[in-house]
Write a protein that holds these residues in place. Structure first.
Motif, PDB file in Angstrom:
ATOM      1  N   SER A 155      46.234  13.559  39.603  1.00  0.00           N
ATOM      2  CA  SER A 155      46.650  12.176  39.358  1.00  0.00           C
ATOM      3  C   SER A 155      45.474  11.253  39.646  1.00  0.00           C
ATOM      4  O   SER A 155      44.825  11.372  40.688  1.00  0.00           O
ATOM      5  CB  SER A 155      47.848  11.809  40.243  1.00  0.00           C
ATOM      6  N   PHE A 156      45.181  10.326  38.714  1.00  0.00           N
ATOM      7  CA  PHE A 156      44.078   9.386  38.923  1.00  0.00           C
ATOM      8  C   PHE A 156      44.277   8.156  38.035  1.00  0.00           C
ATOM      9  O   PHE A 156      45.120   8.146  37.140  1.00  0.00           O
ATOM     10  CB  PHE A 156      42.734  10.054  38.623  1.00  0.00           C
ATOM     11  N   THR A 157      43.491   7.122  38.317  1.00  0.00           N
ATOM     12  CA  THR A 157      43.501   5.876  37.541  1.00  0.00           C
ATOM     13  C   THR A 157      42.240   5.794  36.712  1.00  0.00           C
ATOM     14  O   THR A 157      41.138   6.043  37.208  1.00  0.00           O
ATOM     15  CB  THR A 157      43.598   4.653  38.471  1.00  0.00           C
ATOM     16  N   ALA A 158      42.382   5.454  35.432  1.00  0.00           N
ATOM     17  CA  ALA A 158      41.238   5.306  34.536  1.00  0.00           C
ATOM     18  C   ALA A 158      41.220   3.886  33.987  1.00  0.00           C
ATOM     19  O   ALA A 158      42.262   3.348  33.609  1.00  0.00           O
ATOM     20  CB  ALA A 158      41.324   6.320  33.391  1.00  0.00           C
ATOM     21  N   TYR A 159      40.034   3.287  33.947  1.00  0.00           N
ATOM     22  CA  TYR A 159      39.891   1.917  33.461  1.00  0.00           C
ATOM     23  C   TYR A 159      39.341   1.939  32.039  1.00  0.00           C
ATOM     24  O   TYR A 159      38.349   2.605  31.746  1.00  0.00           O
ATOM     25  CB  TYR A 159      38.951   1.119  34.362  1.00  0.00           C
ATOM     26  N   GLU A 218      41.893   5.639  21.410  1.00  0.00           N
ATOM     27  CA  GLU A 218      42.615   6.452  20.421  1.00  0.00           C
ATOM     28  C   GLU A 218      43.852   7.093  21.022  1.00  0.00           C
ATOM     29  O   GLU A 218      44.921   7.130  20.412  1.00  0.00           O
ATOM     30  CB  GLU A 218      41.678   7.530  19.881  1.00  0.00           C
ATOM     31  N   PHE A 219      43.741   7.585  22.252  1.00  0.00           N
ATOM     32  CA  PHE A 219      44.845   8.307  22.882  1.00  0.00           C
ATOM     33  C   PHE A 219      45.712   7.406  23.755  1.00  0.00           C
ATOM     34  O   PHE A 219      46.883   7.682  23.967  1.00  0.00           O
ATOM     35  CB  PHE A 219      44.291   9.455  23.733  1.00  0.00           C
ATOM     36  N   PHE A 220      45.122   6.338  24.292  1.00  0.00           N
ATOM     37  CA  PHE A 220      45.835   5.472  25.233  1.00  0.00           C
ATOM     38  C   PHE A 220      45.837   4.050  24.668  1.00  0.00           C
ATOM     39  O   PHE A 220      44.883   3.290  24.871  1.00  0.00           O
ATOM     40  CB  PHE A 220      45.173   5.514  26.614  1.00  0.00           C
ATOM     41  N   LEU A 221      46.877   3.720  23.932  1.00  0.00           N
ATOM     42  CA  LEU A 221      46.919   2.462  23.197  1.00  0.00           C
ATOM     43  C   LEU A 221      47.281   1.277  24.072  1.00  0.00           C
ATOM     44  O   LEU A 221      47.047   0.134  23.691  1.00  0.00           O
ATOM     45  CB  LEU A 221      47.924   2.571  22.044  1.00  0.00           C
ATOM     46  N   GLU A 222      47.897   1.518  25.206  1.00  0.00           N
ATOM     47  CA  GLU A 222      48.306   0.410  26.063  1.00  0.00           C
ATOM     48  C   GLU A 222      48.182   0.826  27.524  1.00  0.00           C
ATOM     49  O   GLU A 222      48.055   1.999  27.841  1.00  0.00           O
ATOM     50  CB  GLU A 222      49.745  -0.018  25.751  1.00  0.00           C
ATOM     51  N   ASP A 223      48.218  -0.180  28.391  1.00  0.00           N
ATOM     52  CA  ASP A 223      48.155   0.081  29.829  1.00  0.00           C
ATOM     53  C   ASP A 223      49.493   0.598  30.322  1.00  0.00           C
ATOM     54  O   ASP A 223      50.504  -0.106  30.244  1.00  0.00           O
ATOM     55  CB  ASP A 223      47.799  -1.206  30.590  1.00  0.00           C
ATOM     56  N   LYS A 224      49.539   1.855  30.794  1.00  0.00           N
ATOM     57  CA  LYS A 224      50.737   2.419  31.395  1.00  0.00           C
ATOM     58  C   LYS A 224      50.380   3.777  31.996  1.00  0.00           C
ATOM     59  O   LYS A 224      49.214   4.181  32.014  1.00  0.00           O
ATOM     60  CB  LYS A 224      51.860   2.558  30.369  1.00  0.00           C
ATOM     61  N   VAL A 225      51.377   4.505  32.464  1.00  0.00           N
ATOM     62  CA  VAL A 225      51.175   5.820  33.063  1.00  0.00           C
ATOM     63  C   VAL A 225      51.455   6.896  32.009  1.00  0.00           C
ATOM     64  O   VAL A 225      52.526   6.889  31.385  1.00  0.00           O
ATOM     65  CB  VAL A 225      52.073   6.020  34.293  1.00  0.00           C
ATOM     66  N   VAL A 252      47.875  10.170  34.432  1.00  0.00           N
ATOM     67  CA  VAL A 252      46.778   9.212  34.283  1.00  0.00           C
ATOM     68  C   VAL A 252      47.359   7.807  34.202  1.00  0.00           C
ATOM     69  O   VAL A 252      48.179   7.525  33.325  1.00  0.00           O
ATOM     70  CB  VAL A 252      45.931   9.488  33.023  1.00  0.00           C
ATOM     71  N   ARG A 253      46.955   6.967  35.147  1.00  0.00           N
ATOM     72  CA  ARG A 253      47.334   5.544  35.078  1.00  0.00           C
ATOM     73  C   ARG A 253      46.198   4.792  34.405  1.00  0.00           C
ATOM     74  O   ARG A 253      45.106   4.688  34.943  1.00  0.00           O
ATOM     75  CB  ARG A 253      47.587   4.967  36.473  1.00  0.00           C
ATOM     76  N   VAL A 254      46.449   4.310  33.192  1.00  0.00           N
ATOM     77  CA  VAL A 254      45.416   3.649  32.396  1.00  0.00           C
ATOM     78  C   VAL A 254      45.590   2.143  32.521  1.00  0.00           C
ATOM     79  O   VAL A 254      46.693   1.611  32.346  1.00  0.00           O
ATOM     80  CB  VAL A 254      45.513   4.071  30.917  1.00  0.00           C
ATOM     81  N   THR A 255      44.498   1.469  32.852  1.00  0.00           N
ATOM     82  CA  THR A 255      44.544   0.011  32.961  1.00  0.00           C
ATOM     83  C   THR A 255      43.232  -0.560  32.451  1.00  0.00           C
ATOM     84  O   THR A 255      42.213   0.123  32.446  1.00  0.00           O
ATOM     85  CB  THR A 255      44.810  -0.436  34.412  1.00  0.00           C
ATOM     86  N   GLY A 256      43.252  -1.806  32.020  1.00  0.00           N
ATOM     87  CA  GLY A 256      42.063  -2.482  31.508  1.00  0.00           C
ATOM     88  C   GLY A 256      41.844  -3.777  32.252  1.00  0.00           C
ATOM     89  O   GLY A 256      42.165  -4.838  31.756  1.00  0.00           O
ATOM     90  N   ARG A 257      41.379  -3.668  33.468  1.00  0.00           N
ATOM     91  CA  ARG A 257      41.265  -4.832  34.331  1.00  0.00           C
ATOM     92  C   ARG A 257      40.409  -5.920  33.690  1.00  0.00           C
ATOM     93  O   ARG A 257      39.317  -5.684  33.215  1.00  0.00           O
ATOM     94  CB  ARG A 257      40.612  -4.415  35.644  1.00  0.00           C
ATOM     95  N   THR A 258      40.926  -7.181  33.663  1.00  0.00           N
ATOM     96  CA  THR A 258      40.175  -8.320  33.155  1.00  0.00           C
ATOM     97  C   THR A 258      40.059  -9.422  34.195  1.00  0.00           C
ATOM     98  O   THR A 258      39.383 -10.402  33.968  1.00  0.00           O
ATOM     99  CB  THR A 258      40.855  -8.886  31.904  1.00  0.00           C
TER     100      THR A 258
END
Length: 911
Positions: A155-159, A218-225, A252-258
């Motif tokens: 389990s990890f977070t990716a930006y 391509e694989f992660f279209l939005e911020d979510k788990v 994978v927790r995907v986020t796009g910090r702004t």
């Protein structure tokens, strides 16, 4: 190998008996044939597996015509028969030949307790001379160790930042089990793969696998788990239906910090006393940082250091650390104001935003028995839209550093002031907190011009002072609490400074002061203006005044000429003289204060800094903070009195400049201070990190659209070499910036004024930070209707999200009501929010928006019939929901204003 079971005696007796019967009947001996005569296979038994039955079809024939009968039996309990049998009285199975039946092989832990080869036999006997057999051989295996993987969960977070390329994350996975057995691997997501291994191909264990997680748009279209799975299955089982397997779950927790870096506090200012022979003293301040992933923290001065984090090394955010300011004679050999910075710079490949904590230390060298309190006076500015309590540190000390065993106590005069601690021994730092939440708008000071009293803290000590008054010290806390209003006044302060000649003749008279222009914009009912010092002359120049002594007008716009009285001020003598111009809106009674300062300097004295603007918080020299919304228009009046400072006309001419004296000579203009016209240029740079990360633009008239890209991620735009994006050739006494609408922007807008011969050789002389608030977020709404106030509960929150066009919003109110919002003109209206419920149209007009609140009016319409306008307000929720309890309060009605910033860059000003 397990030995084969022997035939029972009873079974043999029956067979002999049946054989005798057949012989007695005189039947001819027949030859039996069975197909297949041998059955051999491998069966897998894994730990915990249920039993399983394998079935085979058996055919029995004879070379003799006619009806023949035979006995069928097995010698193992794991063999059984199925089909059309005749059961004799003793339970023996009898078949007619030819015949088909089923042989069942039962594979279970009960019959096969260990891995190995097991043999059984099926016998078909017509008589003792005529029989056929089927040999069954079963190789039982798979009862080795269960498959195990390590780790079984990842389990990890990716930006994912805007414009970022895909990034691979690699993890080692070890697989153990029965040594030498084979496994196959498979994944259930396209963003999961195993390096160097083809899915479906066998791999011998134990082994180590490299699991690759590919994070991309391509694989992660939005911020979510997101969740995926790697499956490792042991091979060999028939159809792999019950294989020994293990899994690795990947989350994978995907986020796009702004969000930009936020630092609190952003400025620290205090006074430190140094005494002869005193050891160094450390002052500590707690700094919190939020908004990014990780950052590097550094300091600009040797007397600044950080504790709790490692300077120069990446630190995970959010974090807090201790800033240590070391005050000693080594670092501060003379009295003066010293400034340093703590720079927090975000790390990473995509964004490199930074935040700065400015530290200002006023150092005083002194010695004598005297109780000192630093600071001795504080003026705090609040608006009714932001009444959050503020705290600051006060130092209690004895000016004589050799005597530090004195006792002291503190007494406050107002309930809105608290001090901790209130008593102590020796030099102590105390915390003073001001809570204005229950105070009405107005001015709090100890004079006739204020509606309320200032707060005073009296410190008393037992110091053996020569004068009794030296054993006491006071701290005066003045407040200005302004009701939010639509007044716009610029400049936000007025400042004059003149220097006397070296030898003042007896007949010397102070030269006339220059006239400065004050612009006022108010509501539809006009405004009035007054001031509290006798040495000012103020004239309304754009209309008829109703009352010259109070300067009132019915117009919503006024232009005034303000001039100090040179004759009266000369009678005062050298010094610094301060006053206030107050502008009052006649419709709302809201007011603005404009500080006025005149400085008469003795020969050789440096020019002082002007006072801080009361509304646009000037935090440090060269920096102005402005609060705005995206609907506002930004208008700045830049004053650059001189670009290069030279001490004399001779120094200016030596440098190749032109000396301009406003009162004498051919270049006389009649106002301002003498200055040197050199070849340097003025550059105005803008950046909006949240909107355009890494981009810096120049506001310049040399391109048609007035904005030119200068830097991209720190790299200079090559076009700058051929097209110099200066604002003006220096010096310029005054220049307008804007008005520029802020629509589409959010976060912060930075306006940086720089001077130099080229863009690469500039130095900063001014920075304006505009905090831009938007409607985006979750709001708790309160409104008035027919004299009653009501606050909605947490089950009916207003949620607004920015649309793709960047200047409109959509969202929900409660669970099912769709809401739309558009930006207004920024002068009379900030936003319009509209929605329909049960056929009724609702309209909300936002006239004020801040960091935590918005205010305005609302109404509803059915067909062409509309209600009257009512007031509403809303509180922005940043951390979860509030309780469902109803809070009754009367919301304030606020009106937006044109954002006007006066930035004055004074000659000889220390930046």
């Amino acid at each position: 190998m397990k030995p084969r079971n022997k035939l029972s005696v009873v079974g043999l007796g029956l067979i002999v008996c049946l054989a005798t019967v057949f012989v007695a009947a005189g039947k001819a001996t027949a030859t039996l044939e069975v197909n297949p005569s041998e059955i051999s296979f491998t069966a897998y038994l894994y730990p915990g597996q249920e039993s399983r039955t394998y079935s085979f079809n058996i055919s029995v024939t004879s070379d003799e015509e006619g009806e023949n009968r035979a006995v069928v039996y097995t010698d193992e309990a794991w063999l059984s028969l199925g089909g059309d049998f005749t059961i004799s009285t003793d339970g023996t199975r009898v078949i007619n030949i030819p015949q088909f039946f089923t042989l069942n092989v039962i594979v279970s832990e009960e019959f096969f307790p260990e891995d190995g080869v097991y043999t059984g036999r099926l016998t078909i006997r017509e008589d003792e001379d005529n029989e056929a057999t089927v040999t069954i051989t079963v190789n039982v295996t798979g009862r080795g160790e269960a498959l195990e993987v390590d780790p079984s969960e990842i389990s990890f977070t990716a930006y994912l930042y805007p414009g970022q390329e895909s990034k691979d994350y690699l993890f080692n996975v070890s697989v153990t089990g029965t040594e030498g057995s084979n496994v196959i691997v498979s994944t259930d997501q396209s963003w999961l793969s195993v390096e160097g291994v083809d899915e479906g191909q066998p791999i011998q264990i134990p082994c180590s696998l490299t699991l690759k997680v590919t994070v991309s748009k391509e694989f992660f279209l939005e911020d979510k788990v997101y969740t995926g799975k790697l499956t490792i299955r042991e091979v060999g089982n028939i159809n792999n239906e019950e294989a020994n397997e293990a899994t690795v779950t990947v989350t994978v927790r995907v986020t796009g910090r702004t969000r930009a870096l936020e630092v609190s506090p952003s400025e620290i200012s205090f006074t430190a006393y140094l005494y002869p022979g005193q050891e160094s003293r450390d002052y500590s301040f707690n700094i919190s940082v939020d908004g990014g992933d990780s950052a590097v923290i550094s300091t600009s001065q040797p007397w600044l250091s950080v504790e709790g984090v490692e300077e120069g090394q990446a630190t995970q955010l959010p974090c807090s650390f201790t800033l240590k300011v070391t005050v000693s004679n080594e670092f501060f050999p003379e009295d003066g104001v010293y400034t340093g910075e703590v720079v927090i710079k975000e790390t990473g490949d995509i964004t490199n935003t930074e935040a700065v904590v400015t530290v200002t230390v006023t150092v005083i060298h002194a010695i004598r028995d005297k109780l000192t309190v630093t600071p001795s006076s504080v003026t705090l500015y609040f608006t009714r839209a932001n009444l959050i309590q503020r705290s600051f540190t006060v130092e209690v000390a004895n000016a004589n550093y050799t005597r530090d065993d004195f006792k002291w106590s503190a007494e406050v005069t107002e309930p809105w002031i608290t001090i901790s601690p209130s008593t102590g021994v020796g030099k102590t730092s105390v915390t003073v907190t001001v809570d204005p939440s229950a105070l009405p708008a107005g001015k709090y000071c100890n004079s006739d011009e204020c509606e309320f009293n200032a707060g005073v803290i009296t410190f008393r000590s037992n110091l053996p002072t020569e004068n009794s008054e030296d054993a006491e010290a006071t701290l005066t806390i003045r407040l200005v609490i302004e009701a939010p209003n639509e007044l716009s006044v610029f400049p936000s302060y007025l400042f004059w400074s003149v220097e006397l000649p070296e030898d003042v003749p007896e007949d010397y008279t102070l030269p006339d002061f220059t006239t400065q222009v004050l612009h006022v914009y108010a509501g539809p009912y006009g405004f009035s203006l007054n001031y509290n010092v006798p040495w000012l002359s103020i004239t309304l120049v754009n209309g008829d005044s109703e009352c010259p002594e109070c300067l009132s007008t019915n117009e919503s716009e006024g232009i005034f000429e303000v001039t100090p009285d040179a004759t009266l001020l000369w009678a005062y003598g050298p010094g610094r003289y301060e006053g206030t111009i107050q502008v009052i809106d006649r419709g709302t009674e809201f007011y603005r204060e404009i500080p006025v300062t005149v400085e008469i300097r003795r020969h050789g004295e440096p020019i002082s800094l002007p006072v801080n603007p009361p509304r646009l918080l000037q935090m440090t020299p060269g920096f102005v903070l402005v609060e705005a919304t995206e609907a506002n228009w930004l208008h700045m009046l830049l004053h650059v009195d001189d670009v290069t400072t030279y001490s004399s006309e001779e120094a200016c001419l030596t440098a190749g400049g032109t000396w301009i004296d406003p009162f004498t000579g051919g270049n006389a203009s009649g106002y301002g201070l003498p200055y040197c016209s050199a070849s340097e240029k003025v550059y105005v740079l803008l950046s909006a990190p949240a909107k355009a990360p890494g981009k810096v633009y120049a506001y310049t008239p040399v391109v048609p659209e007035q904005f030119m890209l200068v830097y991209s991620n720190g790299v200079l735009n090559p076009d700058v070499n051929s097209l110099d994006p200066f604002f003006s050739v220096g010096p310029i006494p005054e220049a307008d910036f804007g008005p520029m609408q802020l629509a589409g922007l959010y976060g912060q807008l930075f306006v940086n004024v720089r001077v130099g011969s080229s863009i690469n050789s500039t130095r900063e002389v001014q920075q304006v930070q505009v905090n831009i608030y938007t409607l985006e977020g979750t709001w708790l709404v309160s409104e008035e209707y027919q004299g009653e106030s009501y606050t909605y509960g947490s089950d009916r929150l207003l949620v607004l999200n920015r649309n793709a066009d960047g200047i409109s919003y959509s969202g929900t109110w409660g669970t099912g009501t769709l809401v739309n919002a558009t930006i207004g003109d920024g002068k009379s209206l900030l936003y319009r929010i509209e929605f329909t419920e049960q056929g009724i149209n609702y309209e909300y007009e936002v006239t004020s928006l801040g960091k935590s609140e918005m205010h305005g009016r609302w109404r509803f319409c059915y067909d062409d019939d509309c209600s009257g306008w009512e007031k509403f307000s809303a509180t922005r929720l940043s951390k979860g929901l509030v309780s469902d309890g109803v809070r009754q309060h009367k919301p304030l009605r606020l009106t937006p204003q044109l954002i006007e910033v006066d930035v004055h860059l004074s000659r000889n000003r220390k930046l």
